[in-house]
Write a protein that holds these residues in place. Structure first.
Motif, PDB file in Angstrom:
ATOM      1  N   MET A 107       0.141  -1.360  -0.094  1.00 26.63           N
ATOM      2  CA  MET A 107       0.249  -0.019   0.543  1.00 26.63           C
ATOM      3  C   MET A 107       0.556   1.016  -0.136  1.00 26.63           C
ATOM      4  O   MET A 107       0.349   2.469  -0.365  1.00 26.63           O
ATOM      5  CB  MET A 107      -1.364   0.080   1.226  1.00 26.63           C
ATOM      6  N   LYS A 108       2.476   1.104   0.220  1.00 23.30           N
ATOM      7  CA  LYS A 108       3.123   2.544   0.249  1.00 23.30           C
ATOM      8  C   LYS A 108       4.208   2.503  -0.559  1.00 23.30           C
ATOM      9  O   LYS A 108       4.570   3.460  -0.703  1.00 23.30           O
ATOM     10  CB  LYS A 108       3.839   2.466   1.504  1.00 23.30           C
ATOM     11  N   ASP A 109       4.940   1.338  -0.977  1.00 21.44           N
ATOM     12  CA  ASP A 109       5.557   0.799  -1.988  1.00 21.44           C
ATOM     13  C   ASP A 109       4.860   1.906  -3.303  1.00 21.44           C
ATOM     14  O   ASP A 109       4.415   0.943  -3.701  1.00 21.44           O
ATOM     15  CB  ASP A 109       6.557  -0.006  -1.896  1.00 21.44           C
ATOM     16  N   GLU A 110       6.715   3.086  -3.481  1.00 22.66           N
ATOM     17  CA  GLU A 110       6.133   3.430  -5.285  1.00 22.66           C
ATOM     18  C   GLU A 110       6.095   2.509  -6.375  1.00 22.66           C
ATOM     19  O   GLU A 110       5.462   2.210  -7.168  1.00 22.66           O
ATOM     20  CB  GLU A 110       6.692   4.245  -5.031  1.00 22.66           C
ATOM     21  N   THR A 111       7.048   1.279  -6.489  1.00 20.89           N
ATOM     22  CA  THR A 111       7.363   0.095  -6.968  1.00 20.89           C
ATOM     23  C   THR A 111       6.171  -0.782  -6.989  1.00 20.89           C
ATOM     24  O   THR A 111       6.115  -1.381  -7.922  1.00 20.89           O
ATOM     25  CB  THR A 111       8.522  -0.098  -6.947  1.00 20.89           C
ATOM     26  N   ILE A 112       5.339  -1.172  -6.551  1.00 20.90           N
ATOM     27  CA  ILE A 112       4.366  -2.021  -6.367  1.00 20.90           C
ATOM     28  C   ILE A 112       3.128  -1.228  -6.863  1.00 20.90           C
ATOM     29  O   ILE A 112       2.364  -0.791  -6.168  1.00 20.90           O
ATOM     30  CB  ILE A 112       4.394  -2.250  -5.393  1.00 20.90           C
ATOM     31  N   LEU A 113       2.513  -2.216  -7.764  1.00 21.02           N
ATOM     32  CA  LEU A 113       0.846  -2.221  -8.303  1.00 21.02           C
ATOM     33  C   LEU A 113       0.480  -3.322  -8.766  1.00 21.02           C
ATOM     34  O   LEU A 113       0.530  -3.879  -8.792  1.00 21.02           O
ATOM     35  CB  LEU A 113       0.912  -1.127 -10.133  1.00 21.02           C
ATOM     36  N   VAL A 114      -0.847  -3.174  -8.490  1.00 20.44           N
ATOM     37  CA  VAL A 114      -1.569  -4.595  -7.584  1.00 20.44           C
ATOM     38  C   VAL A 114      -2.379  -4.303  -9.268  1.00 20.44           C
ATOM     39  O   VAL A 114      -3.370  -3.476  -9.855  1.00 20.44           O
ATOM     40  CB  VAL A 114      -2.081  -4.113  -6.861  1.00 20.44           C
ATOM     41  N   TYR A 115      -2.540  -5.243 -10.235  1.00 19.60           N
ATOM     42  CA  TYR A 115      -3.592  -5.926 -11.617  1.00 19.60           C
ATOM     43  C   TYR A 115      -4.531  -6.819 -11.248  1.00 19.60           C
ATOM     44  O   TYR A 115      -4.988  -7.593  -9.879  1.00 19.60           O
ATOM     45  CB  TYR A 115      -2.829  -6.929 -12.392  1.00 19.60           C
ATOM     46  N   TYR A 116      -5.793  -5.826 -11.683  1.00 17.62           N
ATOM     47  CA  TYR A 116      -7.043  -6.280 -11.641  1.00 17.62           C
ATOM     48  C   TYR A 116      -7.143  -6.688 -13.236  1.00 17.62           C
ATOM     49  O   TYR A 116      -7.645  -6.424 -14.078  1.00 17.62           O
ATOM     50  CB  TYR A 116      -8.078  -5.177 -10.826  1.00 17.62           C
ATOM     51  N   LYS A 117      -8.475  -8.164 -12.948  1.00 22.23           N
ATOM     52  CA  LYS A 117      -8.966  -8.365 -14.121  1.00 22.23           C
ATOM     53  C   LYS A 117     -10.375  -8.335 -14.201  1.00 22.23           C
ATOM     54  O   LYS A 117     -10.591  -7.497 -13.284  1.00 22.23           O
ATOM     55  CB  LYS A 117      -8.698 -10.046 -14.349  1.00 22.23           C
ATOM     56  N   ARG A 118     -11.271  -8.193 -15.117  1.00 19.81           N
ATOM     57  CA  ARG A 118     -12.200  -7.942 -15.471  1.00 19.81           C
ATOM     58  C   ARG A 118     -12.942  -8.756 -14.755  1.00 19.81           C
ATOM     59  O   ARG A 118     -13.138  -9.989 -14.953  1.00 19.81           O
ATOM     60  CB  ARG A 118     -12.674  -7.167 -16.763  1.00 19.81           C
ATOM     61  N   LYS A 119     -14.239  -8.140 -13.795  1.00 17.61           N
ATOM     62  CA  LYS A 119     -14.999  -9.093 -13.123  1.00 17.61           C
ATOM     63  C   LYS A 119     -16.373  -8.671 -13.036  1.00 17.61           C
ATOM     64  O   LYS A 119     -16.884  -7.144 -13.155  1.00 17.61           O
ATOM     65  CB  LYS A 119     -14.573  -9.573 -12.036  1.00 17.61           C
ATOM     66  N   LYS A 120     -17.112  -9.507 -13.134  1.00 17.25           N
ATOM     67  CA  LYS A 120     -18.585  -9.441 -13.288  1.00 17.25           C
ATOM     68  C   LYS A 120     -19.211  -8.241 -13.743  1.00 17.25           C
ATOM     69  O   LYS A 120     -19.923  -8.430 -15.165  1.00 17.25           O
ATOM     70  CB  LYS A 120     -18.890  -8.870 -11.457  1.00 17.25           C
TER      71      LYS A 120
END
Length: 297
Positions: A144-157
């Protein structure tokens, strides 16, 4: 009394044990290695196990084979070779590894950061990190705090990336959310965690040909491995270059032999192995353990 002693393995919180009985000590290795970033923990286990003068040793033997055909690296070598791949390309680099292997996550995180790229992970990995980051000894970044990390979300519903489309535990990381469009537009700036069950995302991501895929898991046991064949079909279809770079969570035969000779148990009970007879070459008092049989020491 059962005495737990930490060991180095490919997942956190791995332990060997010394079981102190009225007849003497029994050592159980658990799963362990001596080529990872915390090899000193395995060395500590080896010394304490030796000091206990065990009457018996229950030993893992995952890599106890006549000839090892698979190429295995140390964690430092995986990082060095991965860094060479990433630094030499302007294409996206996909990686895959065992989900609970936080040493490997840290390796790819370092590679991404060293090359001024973002590392894109799944909500599941972000959730695991958010719990493990509380243990300061693991030295893991906060998703949540580290700028190097992004989170990938797939399409749902609904297919429109609305909060209600996702489980409650997934919603926690939506401030770090990226989707297939972002990945497609920023390919040269990304290292993306892509496991087998996410390959369909390649259809939407539409990565450039000659991108890279680092497979950082064990190689298949046979040429008939269906999952491996399917993976390579995907990679060929999308013209993605394959690289095999893995550091095992287990000792090879030579190192395990050295460990057993150092601890000097009076008897050995090999488990978690396809080749228990090879233990006879280390100790003539090695047992060929049979399932369901009771052994008296």
């Amino acid at each position: 009394m059962v005495e737990p002693i930490h060991v180095d393995h490919s997942i956190p919180a791995s332990y060997g044990f010394i079981i102190h009985t009225s007849k003497g000590a029994i050592v159980y290795t658990g799963d362990l290695r001596a080529h990872g970033p915390r090899k000193e923990m395995t060395e500590e286990f080896a010394e304490k196990a030796r000091e206990s003068e065990p009457i018996a040793m229950i030993s893992e033997g995952t890599r106890m084979v006549e000839v090892e055909k698979r190429k295995n690296y140390s964690e430092l070598e995986v990082e060095k070779l991965s860094n060479e791949i990433v630094s030499a390309t302007k294409k996206i680099v996909f990686v895959t590894h065992y989900g609970r292997d936080m040493d490997r996550f840290r390796t790819f995180y370092n590679v991404a950061k060293n090359n001024d790229r973002k590392i894109v992970i799944s909500p599941k990995t972000a959730h695991l990190l958010s719990k493990l980051v509380e243990d300061k000894r693991l030295h893991l970044p906060d998703p949540m705090k580290d700028e190097t990390i992004l989170v990938y979300y797939k399409r749902k519903k609904t297919g429109s990336f609305q909060e209600k489309d996702y489980y409650v535990w997934e919603r926690e990381f939506m401030d770090k959310m990226v989707n297939y469009e972002f990945v497609h537009e920023h390919q040269s700036r990304i290292v993306m965690d892509l496991d087998f069950y996410q390959f369909a995302e390649l259809i939407d991501i539409r990565q450039d040909p000659d991108s890279h895929f680092i497979h950082s898991m064990s190689e298949p046991y046979s040429e008939e491995d269906i999952e491996d064949a399917v993976m390579h079909n995907w990679l060929r279809h999308f013209k993605i270059k394959f690289h095999q770079l893995h550091a095992s969570g287990h000792m090879n035969r030579r190192r395990l032999t050295d460990l057993i000779n150092h601890i000097e148990p009076k008897q050995i009970f090999p488990i978690h192995t396809e080749n228990p007879k090879l233990f006879k070459k280390i100790n003539e008092h090695a047992h060929l353990v049979k399932y369901g049989k009771r052994y008296t020491i």
